[in-house]
Scaffold this active site. Structure first.
Site, PDB file in Angstrom:
ATOM      1  N   HIS A 265       0.944  -1.444  -0.094  1.00 42.29           N
ATOM      2  CA  HIS A 265       0.099   0.127   0.042  1.00 42.29           C
ATOM      3  C   HIS A 265       0.829   1.349   0.002  1.00 42.29           C
ATOM      4  O   HIS A 265       0.838   1.914  -1.001  1.00 42.29           O
ATOM      5  CB  HIS A 265      -1.027  -0.092   0.990  1.00 42.29           C
ATOM      6  CG  HIS A 265      -1.972   0.988   1.068  1.00 42.29           C
ATOM      7  ND1 HIS A 265      -2.441   1.567   2.253  1.00 42.29           N
ATOM      8  CD2 HIS A 265      -2.500   1.743   0.266  1.00 42.29           C
ATOM      9  CE1 HIS A 265      -3.204   2.858   1.970  1.00 42.29           C
ATOM     10  NE2 HIS A 265      -3.243   2.708   0.610  1.00 42.29           N
ATOM     11  N   HIS A 270       1.686   4.498  -2.880  1.00 44.26           N
ATOM     12  CA  HIS A 270       1.807   5.939  -2.680  1.00 44.26           C
ATOM     13  C   HIS A 270       2.998   6.735  -2.971  1.00 44.26           C
ATOM     14  O   HIS A 270       3.211   7.538  -3.717  1.00 44.26           O
ATOM     15  CB  HIS A 270       1.512   5.996  -1.126  1.00 44.26           C
ATOM     16  CG  HIS A 270      -0.009   6.069  -1.017  1.00 44.26           C
ATOM     17  ND1 HIS A 270      -0.846   7.167  -0.529  1.00 44.26           N
ATOM     18  CD2 HIS A 270      -1.032   4.947  -0.945  1.00 44.26           C
ATOM     19  CE1 HIS A 270      -2.041   6.692  -0.582  1.00 44.26           C
ATOM     20  NE2 HIS A 270      -2.038   5.441  -0.562  1.00 44.26           N
ATOM     21  N   HIS A 456      -3.749   0.536  -6.926  1.00 40.46           N
ATOM     22  CA  HIS A 456      -4.071   1.219  -5.651  1.00 40.46           C
ATOM     23  C   HIS A 456      -5.389   0.754  -4.980  1.00 40.46           C
ATOM     24  O   HIS A 456      -5.684   0.561  -3.926  1.00 40.46           O
ATOM     25  CB  HIS A 456      -4.070   2.741  -5.561  1.00 40.46           C
ATOM     26  CG  HIS A 456      -4.425   3.296  -4.315  1.00 40.46           C
ATOM     27  ND1 HIS A 456      -5.379   3.930  -4.017  1.00 40.46           N
ATOM     28  CD2 HIS A 456      -3.840   3.465  -3.215  1.00 40.46           C
ATOM     29  CE1 HIS A 456      -5.969   4.537  -2.870  1.00 40.46           C
ATOM     30  NE2 HIS A 456      -4.424   4.298  -2.403  1.00 40.46           N
ATOM     31  N   ILE A 604      -6.606   8.845  -1.642  1.00 43.16           N
ATOM     32  CA  ILE A 604      -7.057   8.477  -0.178  1.00 43.16           C
ATOM     33  C   ILE A 604      -6.036   7.520   0.220  1.00 43.16           C
ATOM     34  O   ILE A 604      -5.624   6.799  -0.239  1.00 43.16           O
ATOM     35  CB  ILE A 604      -8.541   7.934   0.146  1.00 43.16           C
ATOM     36  CG1 ILE A 604      -8.955   8.036   1.530  1.00 43.16           C
ATOM     37  CG2 ILE A 604      -8.616   6.616  -0.598  1.00 43.16           C
ATOM     38  CD1 ILE A 604      -8.877   9.230   2.316  1.00 43.16           C
TER      39      ILE A 604
END
Length: 604
Positions: A265, A270, A456, A604
């Site tokens: 993640h 990110h 994602h 997010i």
């Protein structure tokens, strides 16, 4: 919440997004931010005493002490601008801490206990991107035995004997029937340091799974390693061994939860994306066709990453406090980055690397899945192909030959900055694509768009559905599994449920993590999904607009295909009694927690 990290003004959340994000965060985290609330939460609730106490989080909530007024709370929160929506969220959270029932409990509240569900979640759960095909048995380690002691696997043929539906191990491997979830080499270097910390106990796990003729993926053996020591657990055939098997599965799930959050993640969807965003702003003019193409795919990414650095991955943040690795968390992420390769982030290449697919030119996607019923992969390939087609059509409009690519100064500077500045530690690697042909441009853009959208979404929006129920996916394990002949083993035998609870996160760790994954799993009202663009005048090129319309229509087709798959009784990992459908890669979604929806960007 104090916005200490600078984010360029054109990258910050718009008002609607900011209000939704902050109010969702405050709703769940208000008890953690205020010491007096945290104290009231801990009194009498240091750790869960039973499964019933966990269930009460969704049915009754936790009553917090009342405040005489709101000023004390609002002042302590130090949020510069409180809207009516935020204030309402704070007021509700100040009285009762209550959570929505996670999807894993919605169809069969005991499903998480079953071995087939344990295996299914590796293909269609919160982290479906880690499982690999077993290529040799016993599995081998690449770690240095002089540093880490005996790294040879303790798994033996007898651990699997009699449970391969008549096959020998070699036959099962050759037929693509055996799989592995392997965290041995990734986590063993950190185990000793973690286990020296109070309230944290971790193994480095390996799990061997078998794909049955009935279509289920069943765990056969779990190897749990400490430096110089290994234990192997198999499914129980009596009360004690059954509970020991549940404890072993919980440790595997905790390994998976931590690695998922820190690597698959945070790192892969990110952190590594930031150089793409920054290079696009620095090197491509706003009139460049690739700038226009990429804009919706980088929306809000810098802002959400700044928030993550301030609240989640920072020192003493949620990840360090509530996940087993604790203060070594970002070291695990950094170690994983040393193995990261851009060329292996495309979906087909990733599946091939993990042995979950083989190249096959006769197949629609150019690869053949080893497991047909692998929801993440099969749905992901639908999105991958649609993205690839859209990218190919768009790039072909502006790059007609190799020279047009090589002479594009902005394009070359963009790719140079990504490789040598944004990913400076990797700048000398031979695997970086060379930006010389239109096909090179298409390959790079397809991978980038896949990572920020489909990948994602797959590792983010299922977090509350599975991690919102702590026993299913413990964010932290606080005890090792007891060994026979010890006082801890006697404690375990006398009350196995209580021992299981003492191994899980305590109440504050559990509720803090639940609050975070609740927020991370939610879509904001202004979300833009694959096939959507808020700006209708994003280009004056009618050919580009037509190509995008075809891409949008393909998203509708994919939604219908996924719905059909979720009704197919032969696909056991997404249909059947008590089985959750796999909708995470359905492109569209309504706002809130929906366990579906693929936004254009990491927002997010």
């Amino acid at each position: 919440m104090g916005q200490n990290y600078y984010v360029p003004r054109d990258e910050v959340f718009h008002e609607n997004k900011q209000e939704t994000f902050v109010s969702n965060a405050l709703k769940g985290l208000v008890h953690q931010l205020i010491p007096s609330l945290s104290k009231s939460l801990q009194e009498g609730h240091e750790e869960f005493q039973s499964f019933h106490e966990i269930d009460k989080l969704y049915e009754e909530g936790i009553k917090l002490r009342n405040f005489e007024g709101e000023n004390e709370l609002l002042k302590a929160l130090n949020v510069s601008q409180i809207t009516d929506k935020m204030q309402d969220a704070i007021n509700k959270a100040s009285n009762v801490l209550q959570y929505a029932k996670p999807d894993i409990l919605s169809k069969d509240r005991f499903a998480w206990l079953r071995d087939d569900e344990f295996g299914r979640q590796m293909l269609a759960g919160a982290n479906p991107v880690q499982i690999q095909r077993l290529q040799e048995f016993p599995p081998k380690s690449a770690l240095d035995s002089e540093v880490f002691g005996n790294v040879q696997s303790a798994l033996k043929k007898e651990h699997l004997a009699g449970r391969l539906e008549g096959l020998f191990i070699e036959e099962a491997i050759d037929q693509g029937k055996l799989f592995m979830l392997d965290y041995h080499d990734a986590l063993l270097p950190f185990v000793e340091r973690v286990n020296m910390m109070a309230g944290r106990k971790m193994y480095a796990s390996r799990t061997i799974l078998f794909h049955t003729q009935a279509g289920s993926l069943i765990p056969l053996a779990i190897e749990l390693s400490l430096p110089g020591r290994k234990r192997v657990f198999t499914p129980g055939n009596d009360a004690s061994s059954y509970w020991l098997w549940q404890l072993a599965k919980a440790h595997v799930s905790s390994n998976d939860a931590g690695f998922h959050q820190l690597v698959n993640h945070w790192l892969r969807s990110h952190a590594v994306v930031e150089p793409y965003v920054i290079a696009t702003k620095r090197q491509l003019s706003s009139m460049h066709p690739l700038f226009t193409f990429l804009q919706p795919h980088f929306r809000y990414t810098l802002e959400i990453n700044a928030s993550a650095r301030q609240l989640l991955v920072n020192a003493a943040g949620v990840i360090e406090n509530c996940f087993t690795p604790g203060p070594v968390s970002l070291e695990i992420s950094s170690a994983a980055y040393s193995m990261w390769r851009f060329d292996q982030e495309s979906l087909p290449n990733d599946l091939i690397k993990r042995g979950m697919a083989v190249e096959d030119a006769r197949e629609p996607h150019g690869i053949k899945l080893v497991l047909k019923d692998y929801p993440y992969a099969s749905d992901g390939l639908l999105l991958w192909d649609a993205i690839k087609t859209w990218v190919n059509e768009y790039v072909s409009l502006y790059y007609k030959d190799d020279k047009s690519v090589q002479d594009d100064v902005e394009l070359q500077a963009w790719w140079e900055e990504i490789r040598t500045v944004g990913h400076a530690d990797k700048k000398g690697e031979a695997w970086w694509p060379i930006m010389r042909t239109p096909e090179d441009v298409k390959g790079v853009l397809t991978t980038i768009v896949w990572v920020v959208s489909g990948f994602h979404a797959a590792v983010n929006f299922g977090q509350y559905a599975y991690g919102g129920y702590v026993p299913n996916r413990p964010c932290i394990t606080r005890r090792l599994i007891p060994e026979e002949g010890t006082e801890e083993y006697l404690e375990f035998v006398q009350d196995p449920e209580k021992f299981f609870m003492s191994m899980l996160p305590n109440v504050e760790q559990a509720t803090s993590t639940m609050s975070v994954v609740d927020t991370l799993s939610s879509h904001s009202p202004d979300e833009e999904y694959l096939g959507e663009r808020a700006q209708t005048n994003w280009t004056n090129d009618p050919a580009a607009r037509d190509a995008f319309k075809r891409f949008s229509r393909q998203m509708d087709v994919i939604e219908r295909m996924i719905a059909d798959r979720n009704r197919d009784p032969f696909l056991k990992n997404r249909a059947g009694a008590g089985v959750l459908p796999y909708e995470i890669l359905c492109p569209s979604s309504r706002p809130g927690k929906t366990s579906r929806g693929v936004p254009n960007s990491v927002s997010i």
